[in-house]
Structure formats: C-alpha cells, structure tokens
Design an enzyme around this catalytic site. Structure first.
Site, PDB file in Angstrom:
ATOM      1  N   ASP A  23     -36.064   5.212  22.468  1.00 51.20           N
ATOM      2  CA  ASP A  23     -37.475   4.850  22.671  1.00 51.20           C
ATOM      3  C   ASP A  23     -38.393   6.057  22.451  1.00 51.20           C
ATOM      4  O   ASP A  23     -37.982   7.207  22.651  1.00 51.20           O
ATOM      5  CB  ASP A  23     -37.653   4.294  24.100  1.00 51.20           C
ATOM      6  CG  ASP A  23     -38.982   3.565  24.256  1.00 51.20           C
ATOM      7  OD1 ASP A  23     -39.538   3.098  23.247  1.00 51.20           O
ATOM      8  OD2 ASP A  23     -39.469   3.479  25.402  1.00 51.20           O
ATOM      9  N   HIS A  40     -40.965   5.690  13.298  1.00 54.03           N
ATOM     10  CA  HIS A  40     -39.779   4.843  13.118  1.00 54.03           C
ATOM     11  C   HIS A  40     -38.845   5.438  12.069  1.00 54.03           C
ATOM     12  O   HIS A  40     -37.629   5.401  12.218  1.00 54.03           O
ATOM     13  CB  HIS A  40     -40.198   3.424  12.723  1.00 54.03           C
ATOM     14  CG  HIS A  40     -40.852   2.670  13.847  1.00 54.03           C
ATOM     15  ND1 HIS A  40     -40.349   2.685  15.129  1.00 54.03           N
ATOM     16  CD2 HIS A  40     -41.974   1.900  13.895  1.00 54.03           C
ATOM     17  CE1 HIS A  40     -41.120   1.944  15.910  1.00 54.03           C
ATOM     18  NE2 HIS A  40     -42.122   1.468  15.196  1.00 54.03           N
ATOM     19  N   LEU A 134     -15.105   6.092  15.169  1.00 52.86           N
ATOM     20  CA  LEU A 134     -16.233   5.774  16.044  1.00 52.86           C
ATOM     21  C   LEU A 134     -16.620   4.314  15.867  1.00 52.86           C
ATOM     22  O   LEU A 134     -16.886   3.859  14.754  1.00 52.86           O
ATOM     23  CB  LEU A 134     -17.438   6.673  15.692  1.00 52.86           C
ATOM     24  CG  LEU A 134     -18.745   6.347  16.427  1.00 52.86           C
ATOM     25  CD1 LEU A 134     -18.630   6.652  17.917  1.00 52.86           C
ATOM     26  CD2 LEU A 134     -19.919   7.125  15.837  1.00 52.86           C
TER      27      LEU A 134
HETATM   28  C1  IPE Z   1     -36.712  -1.024  23.939  1.00 54.52           C
HETATM   29  O1  IPE Z   1     -37.882  -0.311  23.717  1.00 54.52           O
HETATM   30  C2  IPE Z   1     -36.180  -1.573  22.654  1.00 54.52           C
HETATM   31  C3  IPE Z   1     -35.740  -0.598  21.668  1.00 54.52           C
HETATM   32  C4  IPE Z   1     -35.708   0.690  21.786  1.00 54.52           C
HETATM   33  C5  IPE Z   1     -35.274  -1.172  20.450  1.00 54.52           C
HETATM   34  P1  IPE Z   1     -39.326  -0.962  23.912  1.00 54.52           P
HETATM   35  O2  IPE Z   1     -40.319   0.086  23.579  1.00 54.52           O
HETATM   36  O3  IPE Z   1     -39.427  -2.236  23.168  1.00 54.52           O
HETATM   37  O4  IPE Z   1     -39.337  -1.293  25.475  1.00 54.52           O
HETATM   38  P2  IPE Z   1     -40.561  -1.581  26.454  1.00 54.52           P
HETATM   39  O5  IPE Z   1     -41.416  -2.631  25.812  1.00 54.52           O
HETATM   40  O6  IPE Z   1     -41.304  -0.301  26.627  1.00 54.52           O
HETATM   41  O7  IPE Z   1     -39.931  -2.021  27.736  1.00 54.52           O
HETATM   42  C1  IPE Z   2     -38.575   2.560  19.844  1.00 58.56           C
HETATM   43  O1  IPE Z   2     -39.773   3.257  19.790  1.00 58.56           O
HETATM   44  C2  IPE Z   2     -38.295   1.786  18.580  1.00 58.56           C
HETATM   45  C3  IPE Z   2     -38.371   0.323  18.725  1.00 58.56           C
HETATM   46  C4  IPE Z   2     -38.632  -0.322  19.819  1.00 58.56           C
HETATM   47  C5  IPE Z   2     -38.122  -0.448  17.538  1.00 58.56           C
HETATM   48  P1  IPE Z   2     -41.156   2.549  20.124  1.00 58.56           P
HETATM   49  O2  IPE Z   2     -41.686   1.933  18.879  1.00 58.56           O
HETATM   50  O3  IPE Z   2     -41.028   1.619  21.261  1.00 58.56           O
HETATM   51  O4  IPE Z   2     -42.065   3.780  20.520  1.00 58.56           O
HETATM   52  P2  IPE Z   2     -43.097   3.851  21.723  1.00 58.56           P
HETATM   53  O5  IPE Z   2     -42.355   3.478  22.960  1.00 58.56           O
HETATM   54  O6  IPE Z   2     -44.202   2.888  21.403  1.00 58.56           O
HETATM   55  O7  IPE Z   2     -43.552   5.276  21.729  1.00 58.56           O
HETATM   56 MG    MG Z   3     -41.187   1.830  23.260  1.00 56.60          MG
END
Ligand code: IPE
Ligand code: IPE
Ligand code: MG
Length: 254
Positions: A23, A40, A134
C-alpha cells in the site's frame, strides 16, 4: 555482503510464507508531485525486489495483494491503468521469473478481467507450475470474504450433489477449498503505507499470522525494510493459545 545481509543470516527463524499488502503507491507519487499512475508503476517494479529477497533468503512463499475486490470502486481511469500495468509487467517478467524457479499463481476471481489478461494469467501459471523455489501468489480481484464464500459455496454444491453430508463441514474442509490451501498459512503479514488494517486481505489465513505495519510507502520498501520486518518477526514468541512457559519448554525439548 552488506552488514544488513550478515544480520539476516544469523536470524533464528525466518518465515516460510510472507503476505504483503503493498500500500501507499498513490501517496508516494503525490509526495513527488506525480500522478498516481507513476506510483503504481514504481510499485509493480518493486515487486521484483521482494521476490529477489525471498529467493535469496530461502523464503518459500510470498503472497502479495495487487488488487482488491473493492478497488473496482476507484476512478475508471485508475482501474484501467492498473489492468494495463498487470498485463504488461506479467508479459515482461514471466520468462525471468520462470528461470529463477518461481511458481506464479493468481488468487481471486479472474473472470472479471479482460480475455487478454486472463490468457496471460493462465499462460504464466501453466509455464511456471512445476517450479519449486518460490510459490509466488498474486491476489488480484481478491477479497478475504470472497475466498471464504467461494469455499463455502463449493462445499454446499458437494453437499447438494450428495458427495458430503453437512456434518462433515468443518474448519479443515473449508480450509481445503480456500485459495491458498496448498501452502502453509502466512507466518508474517506486512502492510506498508501506514494504515493499520487488513482491508479484506487473507481473512481466513491470517488467524495466527504475526502482523507487521510500517509507514514506508510500497515503492520505497527495499531490502533493508524487508529485513527490518524479518528481524521483528524473529523476536516474536508465537504461542498459539499456549502459555509462554509451555512454548519455551517445547523449544528446549526440540
Ligand atoms: C489494499 O489497499 C489493497 C491493495 C493493496 C491491493 P487499499 O489502499 O485499497 O486499502 P484501503 O482502501 O486503504 O483500506
Ligand atoms: C496500493 O497503493 C495499490 C493498490 C491498491 C492497487 P494505493 O493506490 O492504495 O496507494 P495509496 O494508499 O492511495 O497511497
Ligand atoms: Mg491505499
């Protein structure tokens, strides 16, 4: 060899299976004045580094959360960018991963993806299925609740078909129908990006997993950060409901 690597070599216990919520890509990009897509892209690239660390340290299982069942709620454009990134990076990386002995498996409902992405997913799994170094699982259109419901539904169908009786429904049976039933449950869960929640990741499998949270955004989560998580893991006493004294006695007996 760096001093950090030396330190890891002396750790008593390494996890067999690590699960990661990657995240913070969006905030990482924002911090740099760039669009979320930039984050991303960096996030997908950083997966390679986590795989490398697992291969070098002999960690046999890695499960990463790439796209949740709730991530469809994001702006259409961002979802599109993520789908394109999954397709291009999978196409680009699969041969190298195969050479390194990585077995790729996708968990989640893949039927929602484009035919092209589904084909690439199936081909990658097929190509790498006999690899042993792995077990690398990518949770995409995955949700912990989906996993449990999906497993329960399969069992209900088996009951309906007369293969099983309702009395045979127990935790072991449910587990056998969940997405990661072929691997030991994760020993260590890591969430980057500063949030302290599970966000519908592996709800069933995390029952006794050690949890580790870091503020570091996923694209910055490098080898050193991974080793810090492993260091933290190695200091934990896993009791599984026993007392600390019981666990110590058990360790001495071994
Ligand atoms: C969780 O992250 C999903 C992934 C990393 C793929 P999110 O950014 O979607 O989670 P929330 O919305 O903050 O809980
Ligand atoms: C995680 O990073 C990737 C996905 C959920 C696909 P985020 O896109 O949630 O990044 P933040 O949390 O908004 O910084
Ligand atoms: Mg996020």
């Amino acid at each position: 060899m760096s001093s950090a690597e030396n330190k890891i070599d002396t750790l008593e216990s390494l996890p067999h299976h690590v699960a990661i919520i990657m995240d913070g890509n969006g905030r990482w990009a924002k911090q740099k004045g760039k669009p979320r897509a930039f984050g991303h892209k960096a996030g997908v690239e950083n997966v390679r580094s986590a795989i490398k660390t697992c291969l070098e340290l002999g960690i046999g299982g890695l499960t990463v959360f790439a796209f949740s069942t709730e991530n469809w709620n994001r702006p259409k454009k961002e979802v599109g960018i993520l789908m394109d990134l999954f397709l291009t990076s999978l196409t680009k990386e699969v041969a190298e991963l195969n050479k390194s002995g990585v077995r790729i498996k996708f968990i989640g409902d893949r039927s929602a993806f484009s035919k092209k992405l589904q084909k690439q997913i199936n081909d990658s799994e097929q190509l790498t299925k006999d690899n042993k170094k792995l077990a690398f699982n990518i949770a995409a259109n995955y949700g912990g609740r989906w996993d449990i419901v999906n497993a329960a539904k399969t069992i209900c169908q088996r009951v309906e078909n007369g293969e099983l009786s309702a009395e045979q429904f127990d935790a072991e049976l449910l587990h056998s129908e969940t997405a990661l039933s072929d691997l030991p449950e994760p020993d260590l869960f890591i969430r980057t990006g500063g949030e302290h929640r599970i966000s519908n990741f592996l709800l069933w499998q995390l029952a006794y997993t050690e949890l580790y949270f870091t503020d570091v955004f996923w694209p910055d989560f490098d080898r050193k950060c991974f080793e810090q998580a492993l260091s933290s893991f190695s200091t934990r006493q896993r009791r599984f409901g026993h007392t600390g004294e019981q666990v110590k006695k058990e360790q001495v007996a071994k």
